[in-house]
Design a protein around this motif. Structure first.
Motif, PDB file in Angstrom:
ATOM      1  N   LYS A   1      -6.047  10.364   2.763  1.00 29.12           N
ATOM      2  CA  LYS A   1      -7.695   9.823   2.291  1.00 29.12           C
ATOM      3  C   LYS A   1      -8.361  10.772   2.391  1.00 29.12           C
ATOM      4  O   LYS A   1      -8.582  12.046   3.220  1.00 29.12           O
TER       5      LYS A   1
ATOM      6  N   TYR B   1      -3.819   3.556  11.655  1.00 29.30           N
ATOM      7  CA  TYR B   1      -4.700   2.298  12.459  1.00 29.30           C
ATOM      8  C   TYR B   1      -4.556   0.929  11.793  1.00 29.30           C
ATOM      9  O   TYR B   1      -4.200   0.349  12.496  1.00 29.30           O
ATOM     10  N   CYS B   2      -3.492   1.765  10.341  1.00 26.94           N
ATOM     11  CA  CYS B   2      -3.583  -0.241   9.712  1.00 26.94           C
ATOM     12  C   CYS B   2      -2.472  -1.241   9.854  1.00 26.94           C
ATOM     13  O   CYS B   2      -1.469  -0.268   9.440  1.00 26.94           O
TER      14      CYS B   2
ATOM     15  N   CYS C   1      -2.114   4.749   6.675  1.00 25.11           N
ATOM     16  CA  CYS C   1      -3.321   4.929   7.281  1.00 25.11           C
ATOM     17  C   CYS C   1      -2.794   4.872   8.933  1.00 25.11           C
ATOM     18  O   CYS C   1      -1.973   3.737   9.068  1.00 25.11           O
TER      19      CYS C   1
ATOM     20  N   TYR D   1      -0.071   4.204   1.061  1.00 21.36           N
ATOM     21  CA  TYR D   1      -0.792   5.043   2.227  1.00 21.36           C
ATOM     22  C   TYR D   1       0.402   4.462   3.181  1.00 21.36           C
ATOM     23  O   TYR D   1      -0.262   3.234   3.877  1.00 21.36           O
TER      24      TYR D   1
ATOM     25  N   LYS E   1      -0.450  -0.836   6.772  1.00 19.25           N
ATOM     26  CA  LYS E   1      -0.107   0.470   6.239  1.00 19.25           C
ATOM     27  C   LYS E   1       2.137   0.800   5.547  1.00 19.25           C
ATOM     28  O   LYS E   1       2.611  -0.406   5.804  1.00 19.25           O
TER      29      LYS E   1
ATOM     30  N   CYS F   1       0.698  -1.013  -0.170  1.00 21.79           N
ATOM     31  CA  CYS F   1      -0.396   0.244  -0.293  1.00 21.79           C
ATOM     32  C   CYS F   1       1.231   1.391   0.175  1.00 21.79           C
ATOM     33  O   CYS F   1       2.322   1.344   0.748  1.00 21.79           O
TER      34      CYS F   1
ATOM     35  N   GLY G   1      -5.315  -3.498  -0.867  1.00 24.89           N
ATOM     36  CA  GLY G   1      -3.870  -2.381  -0.587  1.00 24.89           C
ATOM     37  C   GLY G   1      -3.535  -0.987  -1.537  1.00 24.89           C
ATOM     38  O   GLY G   1      -4.263  -1.533  -3.112  1.00 24.89           O
ATOM     39  N   VAL G   2      -3.642  -0.306  -1.740  1.00 26.92           N
ATOM     40  CA  VAL G   2      -3.362   0.628  -2.406  1.00 26.92           C
ATOM     41  C   VAL G   2      -2.292   0.812  -3.387  1.00 26.92           C
ATOM     42  O   VAL G   2      -0.958   0.901  -2.518  1.00 26.92           O
TER      43      VAL G   2
END
Ligand code: SF4
Length: 430
Positions: A180, A70-71, A68, A66, A74, A64, A110-111
Motif C-alpha cells: 500500500k 497484521y491482517c 499486509c 496483498y 492477508k 486479497c 479484500g483486494v
C-alpha cells in the motif's frame, strides 16, 4: 459455496473493521424461548443525531492479493476464502431489509485481482441497490489504489465512504503493508474532500442537487501494531480532520492475529484502554478546542491510562487553575475537567441571572468529583487538598492498585474507574 456459508465467512472476516461498533452474536432458541441470534454480520452504528442503526456488515470478498503483515485476510494466511457476487449482496441486503433485520449495509472487501476490479464490483453493488430503490444507509470502503473515477462514482450512491489509513506513519506502512502506498490512500481522500465541498455548496443553491456522500468520509487507524505514540496518532488525526474534512477517525486496538517479529507477540492483549483514551483525546480535538500538541508533547507523548485526557492535561497545566466558575469564558469552562459542552453552556446562561453557588453546579450537571479540584465558586475552593499535581492525581484515580493492566472490553464496564467515565462519555462530559 452456499450463500449461508459465504455469509458466515464474510461477516466473520468483517469484524476487524471498527467503523461499525458492535458485531452480531450467535444464540439458538431454547425450548419455550423467544427468538434467536445469528452471527450473520448484523452490527450497530450511530448516526450523527445519535440514533442507533443496525447494518449488515460484510466483506464482498476476503480474498486479497496483498499481504499486509497484521491482517487476518492477508494473501499468505491459510484462511477459508469466499466471494460474493454483486447480485448476491444486493439480494441479501434487500431481503434483510424487507424482513426488518437491518437499516443499511456496511460493505468492505479484500483486494480481489487488483484495486480497480474490486472497486468495480463494489460499485456494481451500490449502484444496483439504488436502482432497486433501496433507500437505506450504505457505508462503503473505498479501495486505495483504485481509479478515482470509480471511487467518485460510488460516492454518488453511498451515504458514507472510508478509505482506511490503517497505520499511523509512512514508515509503518512500508514495514507492515508494503504494497500500500501513502499516496494511494491520501489522494482519493483529497479528491473526495473536493467533491464533497462542491456538493455542499451546490446543495445550498438547490435542494435537488444529487447526493454525494451526505454522511461524509471517515477513516480507521490501527493502534498498537506499530510503535507510534499517542502524540503521533493524534497529530495525524488532527491533520486528517483539517486537511480532508474527515467526519470521524476510528481507532482500532490491534488484535494480534499473525506471528511476525515486526508485530506484538500473539499473546499481547489488544490495547483497549489506550484506544479508549485516544477516542477521548479525539473528542477533545473535535469539540473542546484543544490541539494535539496542547494535549501531548515530546516529553509526554502518551496519555496516562489512569486519567482521562482532560484531567491529564489539567494536571500538566495546573498553573491555569483554579478557574472561577462565575468569571470564566466559555472556552475556559470547556477546559475544566468534569465540565462538558452542555454544562458550560448552562453555566453561561444561568450566571446571567445570579452568581452560581456550589449547589447550583451540582444541579447543572457538572461532574464535581473531578471539577472540584480545578475550580473556585464565589471565590471559594472546594477541592479540600493543596493544589499539587500528585495530590489531585491520587484523588482522581479511584483504584490505584493493579492499574497497569490492559483490560478486556467487558472488564472495562465492570471497573468503577470507567463506570463514571462511560456515563459521562454518553453525556459528552470530559
Ligand atoms: S489490503 Fe486489506 S484485506 Fe488485503 S491484506 Fe491488506 S489489510 Fe488485509
Amino acid at each position: 459455496m452456499e450463500l449461508q456459508e459465504k455469509l458466515r465467512v464474510l461477516s466473520d472476516a468483517a469484524k476487524y473493521d471498527v467503523s461499525c461498533s458492535s458485531s452480531g452474536s450467535n444464540r439458538k432458541n431454547t425450548p419455550g424461548g423467544l427468538g434467536s441470534a445469528s452471527e450473520a454480520g448484523i452490527c450497530h452504528s450511530w448516526t450523527e443525531d445519535g440514533r442507533c442503526v443496525s447494518l449488515l456488515k460484510i466483506l464482498f470478498s476476503n480474498e486479497c492479493v496483498y499481504d499486509c503483515i497484521y491482517c487476518m485476510n492477508k494473501n499468505s494466511n491459510p484462511v477459508e476464502r469466499a466471494n460474493f457476487t454483486p447480485r448476491e449482496v444486493i439480494e441479501l441486503t434487500l431481503n434483510f431489509y424487507k424482513r426488518n433485520y437491518i437499516e443499511g449495509l456496511f460493505l468492505s472487501s479484500g483486494v480481489v485481482r487488483n484495486p480497480d476490479y474490486t472497486m468495480e464490483q463494489l460499485l456494481a453493488v451500490v449502484k444496483g441497490l439504488r436502482e432497486a430503490k433501496f433507500n437505506g444507509y450504505i457505508h462503503l470502503k473505498g479501495i486505495p489504489g483504485a481509479d478515482e473515477a470509480l471511487i467518485h462514482a460510488a460516492g454518488n450512491y453511498v451515504d458514507r465512504m472510508s478509505i482506511n489509513i490503517e497505520l499511523p506513519s509512512e514508515k509503518s506502512l512500508l514495514s507492515l503493508a508494503p504494497q500500500k502506498k501513502k499516496e494511494s490512500i491520501l489522494k482519493p481522500m483529497a479528491s473526495l474532500k473536493e467533491e464533497l465541498a462542491v456538493y455542499q455548496s451546490e446543495k445550498k443553491i438547490s435542494k435537488h442537487t444529487p447526493a454525494f456522500l451526505p454522511a461524509g468520509q471517515t477513516t480507521q487507524m490501527i493502534v498498537g501494531a506499530s510503535p507510534e505514540s499517542d502524540l503521533n496518532i493524534l497529530r495525524l488525526s488532527e491533520g486528517l480532520y483539517h486537511r480532508y474534512s474527515m467526519k470521524r477517525v476510528y481507532y482500532s486496538a490491534y488484535i494480534p492475529a499473525n506471528e511476525n517479529r515486526r508485530l506484538p507477540a500473539l499473546q499481547t492483549k489488544p490495547p483497549l484502554l489506550r484506544e479508549h483514551r485516544l477516542y477521548q483525546g479525539d473528542w477533545l480535538l473535535r469539540f473542546y478546542g484543544f490541539t494535539a500538541k496542547e494535549l501531548l508533547n515530546p516529553g509526554n507523548p502518551n496519555f496516562d491510562l489512569d486519567l482521562d485526557p482532560k484531567c491529564f492535561w489539567a494536571l500538566e497545566n495546573l498553573g491555569l487553575f483554579p478557574i472561577e466558575i462565575n468569571k470564566a469564558t466559555y472556552e475556559e469552562l470547556l477546559r475544566i475537567p468534569g465540565v462538558g459542552i452542555r454544562s458550560a453552556r448552562k453555566i453561561i446562561k444561568a450566571r446571567r441571572v445570579a452568581a452560581l453557588n456550589y449547589q447550583d453546579l451540582k444541579k447543572i450537571g457538572i461532574v464535581l468529583k473531578r471539577a472540584k479540584y480545578f475550580i473556585t465558586c464565589r471565590g471559594k475552593y472546594y477541592g479540600g487538598i493543596a493544589l499539587y499535581p500528585e495530590n489531585i492525581r491520587r484523588q482522581l484515580i479511584q483504584k490505584p492498585k493493579n492499574h497497569h493492566q490492559q483490560l478486556s472490553i467487558f472488564d472495562l464496564y465492570e471497573k468503577s474507574i470507567l463506570k463514571t467515565e462511560a456515563k459521562s462519555k454518553v453525556l459528552g462530559e470530559l
